[in-house]
Design a protein around this motif. Structure first.
Motif, PDB file in Angstrom:
ATOM      1  N   LEU A 215      59.048  70.295  49.303  1.00  0.00           N
ATOM      2  CA  LEU A 215      58.684  71.576  50.284  1.00  0.00           C
ATOM      3  C   LEU A 215      60.079  72.259  50.251  1.00  0.00           C
ATOM      4  O   LEU A 215      60.202  73.481  50.152  1.00  0.00           O
ATOM      5  CB  LEU A 215      57.954  71.361  51.404  1.00  0.00           C
ATOM      6  N   LEU A 216      61.252  71.630  50.710  1.00  0.00           N
ATOM      7  CA  LEU A 216      62.492  72.153  50.941  1.00  0.00           C
ATOM      8  C   LEU A 216      62.767  72.604  49.615  1.00  0.00           C
ATOM      9  O   LEU A 216      63.697  73.585  49.761  1.00  0.00           O
ATOM     10  CB  LEU A 216      63.324  70.869  51.409  1.00  0.00           C
ATOM     11  N   ALA A 217      62.835  71.921  48.585  1.00  0.00           N
ATOM     12  CA  ALA A 217      63.054  72.389  47.221  1.00  0.00           C
ATOM     13  C   ALA A 217      62.608  73.656  46.818  1.00  0.00           C
ATOM     14  O   ALA A 217      63.463  74.742  46.467  1.00  0.00           O
ATOM     15  CB  ALA A 217      62.975  71.426  46.177  1.00  0.00           C
ATOM     16  N   ARG A 218      61.249  74.108  47.104  1.00  0.00           N
ATOM     17  CA  ARG A 218      60.557  75.141  46.711  1.00  0.00           C
ATOM     18  C   ARG A 218      61.066  76.368  47.638  1.00  0.00           C
ATOM     19  O   ARG A 218      61.375  77.179  47.280  1.00  0.00           O
ATOM     20  CB  ARG A 218      59.105  75.064  46.952  1.00  0.00           C
ATOM     21  N   TRP A 219      61.155  76.020  49.065  1.00  0.00           N
ATOM     22  CA  TRP A 219      61.749  76.918  49.905  1.00  0.00           C
ATOM     23  C   TRP A 219      63.246  77.477  49.630  1.00  0.00           C
ATOM     24  O   TRP A 219      63.591  78.660  49.659  1.00  0.00           O
ATOM     25  CB  TRP A 219      61.780  76.417  51.324  1.00  0.00           C
ATOM     26  N   LEU A 220      64.227  76.498  49.352  1.00  0.00           N
ATOM     27  CA  LEU A 220      65.528  76.742  48.895  1.00  0.00           C
ATOM     28  C   LEU A 220      65.544  77.599  47.527  1.00  0.00           C
ATOM     29  O   LEU A 220      66.221  78.606  47.312  1.00  0.00           O
ATOM     30  CB  LEU A 220      66.388  75.576  48.867  1.00  0.00           C
ATOM     31  N   ALA A 221      64.644  77.093  46.622  1.00  0.00           N
ATOM     32  CA  ALA A 221      64.355  77.855  45.369  1.00  0.00           C
ATOM     33  C   ALA A 221      64.125  79.484  45.595  1.00  0.00           C
ATOM     34  O   ALA A 221      64.554  80.295  45.029  1.00  0.00           O
ATOM     35  CB  ALA A 221      63.881  77.244  44.360  1.00  0.00           C
ATOM     36  N   ASP A 222      63.223  79.756  46.790  1.00  0.00           N
ATOM     37  CA  ASP A 222      62.545  80.832  46.815  1.00  0.00           C
ATOM     38  C   ASP A 222      63.793  81.719  47.757  1.00  0.00           C
ATOM     39  O   ASP A 222      63.512  82.964  48.053  1.00  0.00           O
ATOM     40  CB  ASP A 222      61.356  80.803  47.751  1.00  0.00           C
ATOM     41  N   GLY A 223      64.875  80.992  47.959  1.00  0.00           N
ATOM     42  CA  GLY A 223      65.743  81.840  49.133  1.00  0.00           C
ATOM     43  C   GLY A 223      65.407  81.814  50.459  1.00  0.00           C
ATOM     44  O   GLY A 223      66.134  82.801  51.167  1.00  0.00           O
ATOM     45  N   ARG A 224      64.815  81.024  50.935  1.00  0.00           N
ATOM     46  CA  ARG A 224      64.324  80.953  52.441  1.00  0.00           C
ATOM     47  C   ARG A 224      65.425  80.555  53.328  1.00  0.00           C
ATOM     48  O   ARG A 224      66.417  79.926  52.940  1.00  0.00           O
ATOM     49  CB  ARG A 224      62.974  79.831  52.758  1.00  0.00           C
ATOM     50  N   PRO A 225      65.494  81.118  54.713  1.00  0.00           N
ATOM     51  CA  PRO A 225      66.450  80.856  55.392  1.00  0.00           C
ATOM     52  C   PRO A 225      66.251  79.356  56.001  1.00  0.00           C
ATOM     53  O   PRO A 225      66.042  79.411  57.319  1.00  0.00           O
ATOM     54  CB  PRO A 225      66.811  82.038  56.323  1.00  0.00           C
ATOM     55  N   VAL A 226      66.283  78.246  55.377  1.00  0.00           N
ATOM     56  CA  VAL A 226      66.288  76.942  55.797  1.00  0.00           C
ATOM     57  C   VAL A 226      67.472  76.840  56.661  1.00  0.00           C
ATOM     58  O   VAL A 226      68.589  76.651  56.397  1.00  0.00           O
ATOM     59  CB  VAL A 226      66.220  76.097  54.660  1.00  0.00           C
ATOM     60  N   PRO A 227      66.965  76.278  57.968  1.00  0.00           N
ATOM     61  CA  PRO A 227      68.220  75.931  58.734  1.00  0.00           C
ATOM     62  C   PRO A 227      68.960  74.536  58.291  1.00  0.00           C
ATOM     63  O   PRO A 227      68.228  73.574  58.077  1.00  0.00           O
ATOM     64  CB  PRO A 227      67.615  75.828  60.172  1.00  0.00           C
ATOM     65  N   ALA A 228      70.267  74.565  58.616  1.00  0.00           N
ATOM     66  CA  ALA A 228      70.925  73.339  58.411  1.00  0.00           C
ATOM     67  C   ALA A 228      72.355  73.297  58.782  1.00  0.00           C
ATOM     68  O   ALA A 228      72.864  74.387  59.106  1.00  0.00           O
ATOM     69  CB  ALA A 228      71.211  73.236  56.774  1.00  0.00           C
ATOM     70  N   ARG A 229      73.132  72.146  58.588  1.00  0.00           N
ATOM     71  CA  ARG A 229      74.319  72.070  59.471  1.00  0.00           C
ATOM     72  C   ARG A 229      75.240  71.492  58.350  1.00  0.00           C
ATOM     73  O   ARG A 229      75.054  70.515  57.699  1.00  0.00           O
ATOM     74  CB  ARG A 229      74.240  71.447  60.812  1.00  0.00           C
ATOM     75  N   PRO A 230      76.571  72.092  58.532  1.00  0.00           N
ATOM     76  CA  PRO A 230      77.426  71.642  57.231  1.00  0.00           C
ATOM     77  C   PRO A 230      77.860  69.999  57.697  1.00  0.00           C
ATOM     78  O   PRO A 230      78.159  69.872  58.768  1.00  0.00           O
ATOM     79  CB  PRO A 230      78.526  72.469  57.284  1.00  0.00           C
ATOM     80  N   ALA A 231      78.182  69.595  56.752  1.00  0.00           N
ATOM     81  CA  ALA A 231      78.811  68.092  56.674  1.00  0.00           C
ATOM     82  C   ALA A 231      79.827  67.826  55.724  1.00  0.00           C
ATOM     83  O   ALA A 231      79.629  68.292  54.584  1.00  0.00           O
ATOM     84  CB  ALA A 231      77.834  67.048  56.666  1.00  0.00           C
ATOM     85  N   PRO A 232      80.925  67.516  55.907  1.00  0.00           N
ATOM     86  CA  PRO A 232      82.079  67.290  54.769  1.00  0.00           C
ATOM     87  C   PRO A 232      81.693  65.923  53.952  1.00  0.00           C
ATOM     88  O   PRO A 232      80.893  65.000  54.208  1.00  0.00           O
ATOM     89  CB  PRO A 232      83.296  66.886  55.481  1.00  0.00           C
ATOM     90  N   VAL A 233      82.020  66.119  52.777  1.00  0.00           N
ATOM     91  CA  VAL A 233      82.177  65.057  51.671  1.00  0.00           C
ATOM     92  C   VAL A 233      83.332  64.765  51.331  1.00  0.00           C
ATOM     93  O   VAL A 233      84.291  65.532  50.902  1.00  0.00           O
ATOM     94  CB  VAL A 233      81.124  65.397  50.582  1.00  0.00           C
ATOM     95  N   HIS A 234      83.785  63.521  51.366  1.00  0.00           N
ATOM     96  CA  HIS A 234      85.126  62.944  51.048  1.00  0.00           C
ATOM     97  C   HIS A 234      85.120  61.891  49.998  1.00  0.00           C
ATOM     98  O   HIS A 234      84.141  61.290  49.809  1.00  0.00           O
ATOM     99  CB  HIS A 234      85.483  62.140  52.442  1.00  0.00           C
ATOM    100  N   PRO A 235      86.122  62.145  49.160  1.00  0.00           N
ATOM    101  CA  PRO A 235      86.028  60.934  48.073  1.00  0.00           C
ATOM    102  C   PRO A 235      86.407  59.584  48.859  1.00  0.00           C
ATOM    103  O   PRO A 235      87.073  59.610  49.660  1.00  0.00           O
ATOM    104  CB  PRO A 235      87.451  61.485  47.249  1.00  0.00           C
ATOM    105  N   GLU A 236      85.644  58.746  48.125  1.00  0.00           N
ATOM    106  CA  GLU A 236      85.833  57.574  48.494  1.00  0.00           C
ATOM    107  C   GLU A 236      87.195  56.788  47.990  1.00  0.00           C
ATOM    108  O   GLU A 236      87.638  57.124  47.014  1.00  0.00           O
ATOM    109  CB  GLU A 236      85.007  56.309  48.238  1.00  0.00           C
ATOM    110  N   ALA A 237      88.008  56.006  48.873  1.00  0.00           N
ATOM    111  CA  ALA A 237      89.327  55.245  48.370  1.00  0.00           C
ATOM    112  C   ALA A 237      88.733  54.409  47.241  1.00  0.00           C
ATOM    113  O   ALA A 237      87.769  53.829  47.322  1.00  0.00           O
ATOM    114  CB  ALA A 237      89.709  54.539  49.524  1.00  0.00           C
ATOM    115  N   ALA A 238      89.788  54.447  46.201  1.00  0.00           N
ATOM    116  CA  ALA A 238      89.264  53.687  45.092  1.00  0.00           C
ATOM    117  C   ALA A 238      88.898  52.138  45.479  1.00  0.00           C
ATOM    118  O   ALA A 238      89.957  51.574  45.936  1.00  0.00           O
ATOM    119  CB  ALA A 238      90.525  53.590  44.061  1.00  0.00           C
TER     120      ALA A 238
END
Length: 280
Positions: free
Chosen positions: A159-182
């Motif tokens: 459902l989330l995928a379909r709503w995002l594909a349709d451009g629906r205003p899905v509420p969400a909050r940003p979270a950083p993604v960091h490279p892991e140390a080797a």
């Protein structure tokens, strides 16, 4: 009618019953049969990390505009605790939409090699209640059923995928993604159908590769350390001999191969097994 993108799903929930239900639900929502790739080995996180990186990399080197693809990733982290499972997040890579469990190990290579800096994290209840109050015909009881279920990859994610594909205003909050140390260990991420062992590190980062031209690999069948020469390509490896080459995955990721044979069988290796220890 809106033309919806094809769907590719990577999942560790991969028995035939689960695959049938997920495929049917996605097909119902998107109007086409998805490609569902089961990740059932001993280290599904490592396999998912390399496979997702490869999947997105395969949309490059096109020479022009691309058509959008929706990718679903359901790989629960093997550590930590969440009240009802890890949250799902989403991000875009060019025109392509990716919805994934918030799995740091799966997402970190995208930060390292594709420049991903953040994802949008969703809360199941918030999204479903927002949808029910705006664009979706969902009763309060149906929302509650999906919020409480542990099978969110089946009921919520499509459902989330379909709503995002349709451009629906899905509420969400940003979270950083960091490279892991080797990591200090280089492991097998994927064993392909030829028995080649795809490693989780670029060949250029392997210890001493540039100068020594060979590395030692522990044979798990007899405990011996075997000296294996480095080559640029698989065709350069002598027939019947082992070699470490620049493989087809990632950004020049390494592969342990046996020309005309199976490196996995020769060295007794499986997904997730250590191949090198960088400080040894």
């Amino acid at each position: 009618m809106t033309t919806l993108p094809p769907v590719v799903s990577l999942t560790d929930c991969a028995d035939p019953n689960a695959l049938a239900r997920q495929s049917t639900r996605i097909a119902t929502l998107f109007g086409s049969t998805p490609t569902v790739l089961p990740l059932t080995g001993p280290d599904p996180e490592g396999a998912a990390a390399l496979t997702l990186l490869d999947l997105l990399r395969s949309t490059d080197l096109i020479g022009g505009p691309t058509l959008p693809v929706t990718v679903l990733v359901n790989i629960a982290p093997r550590d930590g605790h969440w009240p009802n499972g890890v949250p799902f997040c989403f991000f875009r890579y060019g025109e392509h939409l990716v919805i994934s469990t918030l799995n740091r190990r799966v997402l970190a290579p995208l930060a390292t090699y594709l420049g991903l800096t953040e994802v949008q994290v969703t809360d199941v209840r918030e999204v479903l209640e927002t949808a029910a109050g705006d664009w979706a015909e969902l009763s309060a009881a149906e929302v509650e059923e999906m919020v409480r279920t542990q099978f969110r990859s089946l009921w919520y994610v499509p459902l989330l995928a379909r709503w995002l594909a349709d451009g629906r205003p899905v509420p969400a909050r940003p979270a950083p993604v960091h490279p892991e140390a080797a990591a200090d260990e280089v492991r097998v991420a994927v064993v392909d159908n030829f028995g080649n062992c795809k490693l989780d590190r670029p060949a250029a980062e392997l210890p001493g590769r540039e100068g020594a031209k060979s590395l030692f690999v522990r044979n798990r069948l007899d405990g011996r350390d075997v000296e294996v020469r480095c080559y640029d390509r698989l065709p350069d490896v002598p027939l019947g001999e082992p070699g470490i080459t620049v493989g087809s995955s990632g950004i020049g990721f390494a592969e342990l191969v046996v020309r005309g044979g199976s490196a996995a069988e020769v060295f007794g290796l499986n997904q997730g097994d250590r191949v090198f220890h960088l400080t040894s």
